[in-house]
Design an enzyme around this catalytic site. Structure first.
Site, PDB file in Angstrom:
ATOM      1  N   SER A 143       0.763  -1.384  -0.012  1.00  0.00           N
ATOM      2  CA  SER A 143       0.113   0.076  -0.145  1.00  0.00           C
ATOM      3  C   SER A 143       1.056   1.297  -0.053  1.00  0.00           C
ATOM      4  CB  SER A 143      -0.838   0.051   1.139  1.00  0.00           C
ATOM      5  OG  SER A 143      -1.426   1.320   1.327  1.00  0.00           O
ATOM      6  N   TYR A 157      -1.645  -0.560  10.358  1.00  0.00           N
ATOM      7  CA  TYR A 157      -1.930  -0.990   8.983  1.00  0.00           C
ATOM      8  C   TYR A 157      -0.567  -0.961   8.088  1.00  0.00           C
ATOM      9  CZ  TYR A 157      -3.944  -1.125   4.047  1.00  0.00           C
ATOM     10  OH  TYR A 157      -3.951  -1.287   2.750  1.00  0.00           O
TER      11      TYR A 157
END
Ligand code: NAP
Length: 248
Positions: A143, A157
């Site tokens: 990501s 995350y």
């Protein structure tokens, strides 16, 4: 020999878009999901409707025995694995680090990091020439959060995706001489259910205009990059990252 790809979390979002593309590209597609059996069945049906071969299995990537079962089911259904997309991932509700408890951290790290490692292990054991395999390719779905840090939303995350980036770099070098290429995509703000799961269904609409390209991305735009990295066209590409983030 069949082209065989195993896509974790292939039932929805980026994983589902990748599964559909892989089916069109002639891969036999093994996809896993955690709980939404109906969504997984729809993806399988869509691939079969266009003449492809696909199978889905419930397997939580935070559970080692379920991962082993998933890869064994793929072996039985389609023969030797040639590609892995480490896509399954999740985030907790948006919050600050000072409000995160250990249970949340264990869940996010177990799914995004340990799950990716264990699936990579299973793939290397099948594809590495050192283990009698014929080579292959792995794409990890990281990501843009890995380089942005996601303050106030989910630093945990973001940290798991930093770990996925390091897995990509290290494993790529470890198995480069064994016929396996390992790369990653780093999606930005992509229009999937993950934002609703983190407590903000309108996140793409809120942040899309602030992206240099002034919009969120589509799952299929990420799937295209994943499929290129898996393909023979990327034959000299390993340990690399493609940011699919509209310039973010
Ligand atoms: P999504 O729409 O929420 O879909 C997640 C998929 O992963 C679903 O198929 C889900 O299965 C599966 N899954 C979740 N936890 C799992 C587990 N423990 N074991 C097995 N499968 C599991 O998410 P997405 O946006 O497509 O995200 C896919 C990947 O892209 C993730 O790694 C995510 O971090 C990354 N990413 C997404 C964005 C974005 O903006 N969307 C940006 C950067 C990176 P069920 O349907 O059964 O729940």
């Amino acid at each position: 020999m069949n082209k065989v790809v195993l896509i974790t979390g292939g039932s929805r979002g980026i994983g589902a878009a990748t599964a559909l593309r892989a089916g069109r590209d002639g891969y036999c597609v093994m996809l896993s999901y955690r709980e939404d059996a109906a969504a997984a069945a729809q993806v399988v049906q869509a691939i079969e409707d266009t003449g492809g071969r696909a199978l889905s299995l419930q397997a939580d990537v935070s559970n080692e025995s379920e991962i082993l079962r998933l890869f064994e089911a793929c072996d039985r259904a389609f023969g030797p694995l040639t590609a892995l997309v480490n896509n399954a991932g999740l985030t907790g509700r948006q919050t600050r680090v000072d409000a995160m408890d250990a249970a949340r951290l264990h869940r996010v790290f177990a799914t995004n990091v340990i799950g990716s490692f264990l699936c990579a292990r299973a793939a290397v054991l099948r594809m590495s020439t050192q283990h009698g395999g014929a080579g292959g390719a792995i794409v990890n779905v990281s990501s843009a959060a890995a380089r942005l840090g996601s303050p106030g939303e989910y630093v945990d995350y973001a940290a798991t995706k930093g770990a996925v980036d390091t897995l990509t770099l290290g494993l790529a070098k470890e198995v480069a001489a064994e016929g396996i290429r390992v790369n990653a995509v780093r999606p930005g703000i992509i229009d999937t259910d993950i934002h609703a799961s983190s407590g903000e269904p309108g996140r793409v609409e809120r942040l899309g205009p602030m992206v240099p390209m002034q919009r969120g991305g589509h799952a299929d735009e990420v799937a295209t990059a994943i499929m290129w990295l898996l393909s023979a066209e990327a034959s000299y590409v390993t340990g690399s990252f493609i940011d699919v983030a509209g310039g973010r």
